[in-house]
Design a protein around this motif. Structure first.
Motif, PDB file in Angstrom:
ATOM      1  N   VAL A  28       3.759  50.869 -63.335  1.00 53.67           N
ATOM      2  CA  VAL A  28       4.652  51.220 -64.428  1.00 53.67           C
ATOM      3  C   VAL A  28       4.252  50.432 -65.669  1.00 53.67           C
ATOM      4  CG1 VAL A  28       6.627  51.840 -62.971  1.00 53.67           C
ATOM      5  CG2 VAL A  28       6.315  49.454 -63.700  1.00 53.67           C
ATOM      6  N   GLU A  29       4.816  50.830 -66.803  1.00 54.51           N
ATOM      7  CA  GLU A  29       4.562  50.126 -68.062  1.00 54.51           C
ATOM      8  C   GLU A  29       5.897  49.756 -68.699  1.00 54.51           C
ATOM      9  OE1 GLU A  29       2.794  51.096 -72.511  1.00 54.51           O
ATOM     10  OE2 GLU A  29       2.004  52.205 -70.780  1.00 54.51           O
ATOM     11  N   VAL A  30       5.945  48.584 -69.326  1.00 50.42           N
ATOM     12  CA  VAL A  30       7.163  48.127 -69.993  1.00 50.42           C
ATOM     13  C   VAL A  30       7.280  48.813 -71.350  1.00 50.42           C
ATOM     14  CG1 VAL A  30       8.401  46.143 -70.928  1.00 50.42           C
ATOM     15  CG2 VAL A  30       7.053  45.896 -68.829  1.00 50.42           C
ATOM     16  N   ARG A  31       8.264  49.709 -71.476  1.00 49.47           N
ATOM     17  CA  ARG A  31       8.498  50.367 -72.757  1.00 49.47           C
ATOM     18  C   ARG A  31       9.125  49.395 -73.761  1.00 49.47           C
ATOM     19  NH1 ARG A  31       8.703  56.087 -72.886  1.00 49.47           N
ATOM     20  NH2 ARG A  31       8.691  57.096 -70.837  1.00 49.47           N
ATOM     21  N   SER A  32      10.175  48.722 -73.303  1.00 47.60           N
ATOM     22  CA  SER A  32      10.916  47.818 -74.182  1.00 47.60           C
ATOM     23  C   SER A  32      11.731  46.860 -73.320  1.00 47.60           C
ATOM     24  CB  SER A  32      11.840  48.596 -75.126  1.00 47.60           C
ATOM     25  OG  SER A  32      12.766  49.366 -74.379  1.00 47.60           O
ATOM     26  N   ILE A  33      12.212  45.783 -73.956  1.00 49.86           N
ATOM     27  CA  ILE A  33      13.008  44.766 -73.276  1.00 49.86           C
ATOM     28  C   ILE A  33      14.253  44.491 -74.116  1.00 49.86           C
ATOM     29  CG2 ILE A  33      13.036  42.421 -72.328  1.00 49.86           C
ATOM     30  CD1 ILE A  33       9.948  42.513 -72.425  1.00 49.86           C
ATOM     31  N   GLU A  34      15.406  44.466 -73.459  1.00 50.18           N
ATOM     32  CA  GLU A  34      16.635  44.092 -74.146  1.00 50.18           C
ATOM     33  C   GLU A  34      17.244  42.881 -73.458  1.00 50.18           C
ATOM     34  OE1 GLU A  34      19.579  46.914 -75.016  1.00 50.18           O
ATOM     35  OE2 GLU A  34      18.313  48.112 -76.347  1.00 50.18           O
ATOM     36  N   MET A  35      17.790  41.985 -74.273  1.00 51.27           N
ATOM     37  CA  MET A  35      18.444  40.785 -73.745  1.00 51.27           C
ATOM     38  C   MET A  35      19.740  40.576 -74.517  1.00 51.27           C
ATOM     39  SD  MET A  35      16.820  37.006 -73.316  1.00 51.27           S
ATOM     40  CE  MET A  35      16.412  36.928 -75.064  1.00 51.27           C
ATOM     41  N   HIS A  36      20.852  40.666 -73.783  1.00 55.00           N
ATOM     42  CA  HIS A  36      22.170  40.487 -74.399  1.00 55.00           C
ATOM     43  C   HIS A  36      22.349  41.433 -75.586  1.00 55.00           C
ATOM     44  CE1 HIS A  36      25.855  38.405 -74.198  1.00 55.00           C
ATOM     45  NE2 HIS A  36      25.751  37.800 -75.369  1.00 55.00           N
ATOM     46  N   TYR A  37      21.987  42.694 -75.365  1.00 56.81           N
ATOM     47  CA  TYR A  37      22.143  43.777 -76.330  1.00 56.81           C
ATOM     48  C   TYR A  37      21.189  43.685 -77.520  1.00 56.81           C
ATOM     49  CZ  TYR A  37      26.473  43.468 -73.718  1.00 56.81           C
ATOM     50  OH  TYR A  37      27.382  43.337 -72.721  1.00 56.81           O
ATOM     51  N   HIS A  38      20.207  42.808 -77.450  1.00 61.30           N
ATOM     52  CA  HIS A  38      19.253  42.685 -78.543  1.00 61.30           C
ATOM     53  C   HIS A  38      17.849  43.020 -78.023  1.00 61.30           C
ATOM     54  CE1 HIS A  38      22.142  40.916 -81.294  1.00 61.30           C
ATOM     55  NE2 HIS A  38      22.520  40.100 -80.334  1.00 61.30           N
TER      56      HIS A  38
END
Length: 539
Positions: free
Chosen positions: A397-407
């Motif tokens: 798989v590939e990481v599209r995006s990362i969110e942390m605490h809604y950011h």
């Protein structure tokens, strides 16, 4: 309707509709809505509402299905919030705010739910998991720590740790709840009113060092939630409370076993010292010390040896013990000093790895896996492996995006709670207990392993083929246990062969786990994953 009911009016006008983010409930009860099958379906409904609202849902409680205002008693409303918090936790969300209005003798409330865990783990603060028997003063002690307020002797400060303010009247917690305070150059930075999000933000902004508490559940029916709080969170320390007027109980021993099973450095606070004589406090301290020695741990009396010795000596083997009172504030300055100077323990080096705790399908994003980064770091665009799937295989798989605490963030490191959007897999193929690893990893999932186990509680004995549920990282799976010698009695420690009943998982030597089935509970450590059964075709 008056202006102060504007939030309720807006929710009623939006209405409960298919594909919407508003849900009407007259009331929620444990006996009906937490029964087998109901919890899962209602959690799925809640998750749907949250996703439909782009990460936010509104639950109106105390109204009929058609939006008619009914009103329910304060006790029924508090129970409804307890149940709603459990459903939210199951759905990967949390109660962010609750507003209530009096309707005759009853209450109508609007609860706002947000996607994700309420607590984010940062590099600059430590996370402490509390445990202990019901009514032993966990939430009261932490409430006094984070506010600096004396308790009124009736558990007044414990309300600061509840998911919503109406549990104050009930005096019981039924979900994981959270508190935070911190320190700057001048000393503690505390909250004036923990129910205000702005107050929490102020502490986070002003403090140079943060201390967050995961306040778990003391009731036996919610032991599963307690295990998730202690095993599934990235904790630095444990804080076990023992009431001076009661002493260690069966639940005390079980929670201590869970804390020690994870090799979590732990502090024992003897609470309610104001309610008993000094002789009784000393007697309970001796009972705690015997309990620790029986678990092959070394108690360290902070009253006798000092706080500096506790800071220097605390580890997986040495357990500081001190007496406290949230009414007189005895012992709380000592806890302040401990938490101000104790080092962070949970951050780990090495290649990236993350056990999946929740999965989502977000419109416009696709499959999202959330969990706590266990080691290393991950960046948007990274190529990873996810698995094992039911057949033991891993998928690229590939990481599209990362969110942390809604950011949205570009990178996340060990200890961070994140949501990772993945390209190359559907949400239906992701499951709790899978792991994310670098693309060049060579994972070797196992169906069975050897372990050293300790039986904390069992009505008779554990025989060959005993089938409890094992909680290891985020894995929760039925296993069969085959003790060396054929059986294990309560209190016994011994070797055992353990086999997952349905599918393989990623398991590593040295990992700690908890197993339970009904009233039976135990803890263990993985000692060997290179067993012959993992190489057979049917494994």
């Amino acid at each position: 309707m008056s202006a102060d009911r504007a939030a309720l009016q807006r929710a009623l006008e939006r209405g409960e509709r298919e594909g919407g983010s508003v849900e009407f409930k007259e009331r929620l009860t444990r006996s009906v809505h937490l029964a087998d099958g109901r919890l899962e379906s209602l959690a799925a409904q809640l998750r749907h509402r949250v996703l439909s609202g782009d990460g936010e849902a509104t639950y109106v409680v105390g109204v009929t299905d058609d939006g008619g205002i009914a009103g329910i008693s304060p006790e029924a409303f508090s129970e409804s919030m307890d149940v709603l918090s459990l459903l939210a936790e199951e759905a990967g969300a949390h109660i962010d705010d609750v507003q209530t209005w009096g309707i005759g003798e009853g209450i109508v409330g609007v609860a706002t739910l947000q996607e994700g865990a309420v607590l984010d783990v940062d590099d600059d603060h430590i996370v402490v998991g509390t445990a202990g028997h019901v009514d032993h003063g966990k939430s009261t002690l932490v409430g006094s720590l984070v506010t600096g307020d004396h308790d009124d002797g009736q558990g007044g400060t414990r309300g600061f740790l509840d998911v919503q303010p109406h549990e104050v009247d009930r005096g019981l917690s039924a979900d994981l709840s959270y508190g935070v305070y911190g320190f700057d150059d001048e000393g503690p930075v505390r909250m004036d009113n923990p129910h205000r999000k702005s107050d929490r933000a102020r502490v986070v902004e002003e403090a140079d060092r943060l201390v967050s508490f995961v306040d778990t559940v003391g009731h036996e029916p919610w032991l599963r939630t307690t295990i998730r709080g202690l095993v599934g969170q990235k904790l630095d320390y444990g804080l076990l409370v023992v009431a001076a007027d009661d002493g260690p109980t069966k639940t005390t021993r079980e929670h201590l076993g869970i804390l020690l099973a994870t090799e979590l450095p732990t502090i024992v606070a003897i609470t309610k010292a104001d309610m008993v004589s000094e002789e009784r406090v000393s007697e309970v301290e001796r009972e705690v010390e015997r309990l620790l020695r029986n678990a092959d741990k070394t108690p360290l009396s902070v009253d006798r040896h000092g706080v500096e010795a506790a800071i220097e000596e605390i580890n997986e083997q040495v357990v500081p013990v001190l007496s406290t009172s949230a009414v007189t504030m005895e012992g709380l300055p000592v806890l302040d000093e401990l938490f101000e100077h104790l080092p962070k323990t949970s951050a780990t080096e090495g290649d990236f790895s993350m056990y999946i705790d929740r999965t989502y399908n977000v419109t416009g994003v696709g499959a999202v896996a959330s969990g706590t980064v266990r080691s290393g770091s991950v960046e948007a665009g990274d190529e990873l492996l996810v698995g094992p799937l039911a057949d033991g295989a891993f998928r690229a798989v590939e990481v599209r995006s990362i969110e942390m605490h809604y950011h949205r963030v570009d990178e996340a490191s060990a200890g961070r709670i994140v949501g990772i959007a993945l390209k190359g897999i559907s949400e239906a193929d992701l499951e709790r207990g899978m792991v994310l690893l670098p693309r060049d990893a060579d994972p070797d999932p196992v169906r069975e392993f050897e372990a050293e186990v300790m039986v904390l509680n069992h009505p008779t004995r554990i025989d060959d083929g005993y089938e409890p549920v094992v909680h290891l990282e985020t894995v929760s799976e039925t296993v069969s246990i085959h003790p060396e010698g054929g059986q294990l009695l309560p209190g016994d420690t011994g070797r055992a062969h353990i086999r997952f009943k349905f599918r393989p998982y990623m398991v590593e030597e040295g990992q700690r786990f908890v197993f339970r089935e009904g009233s039976s509970k135990g803890v263990g450590t993985v000692t060997d994953v290179s067993v012959d059964g993992n190489r057979t075709e049917d494994s």
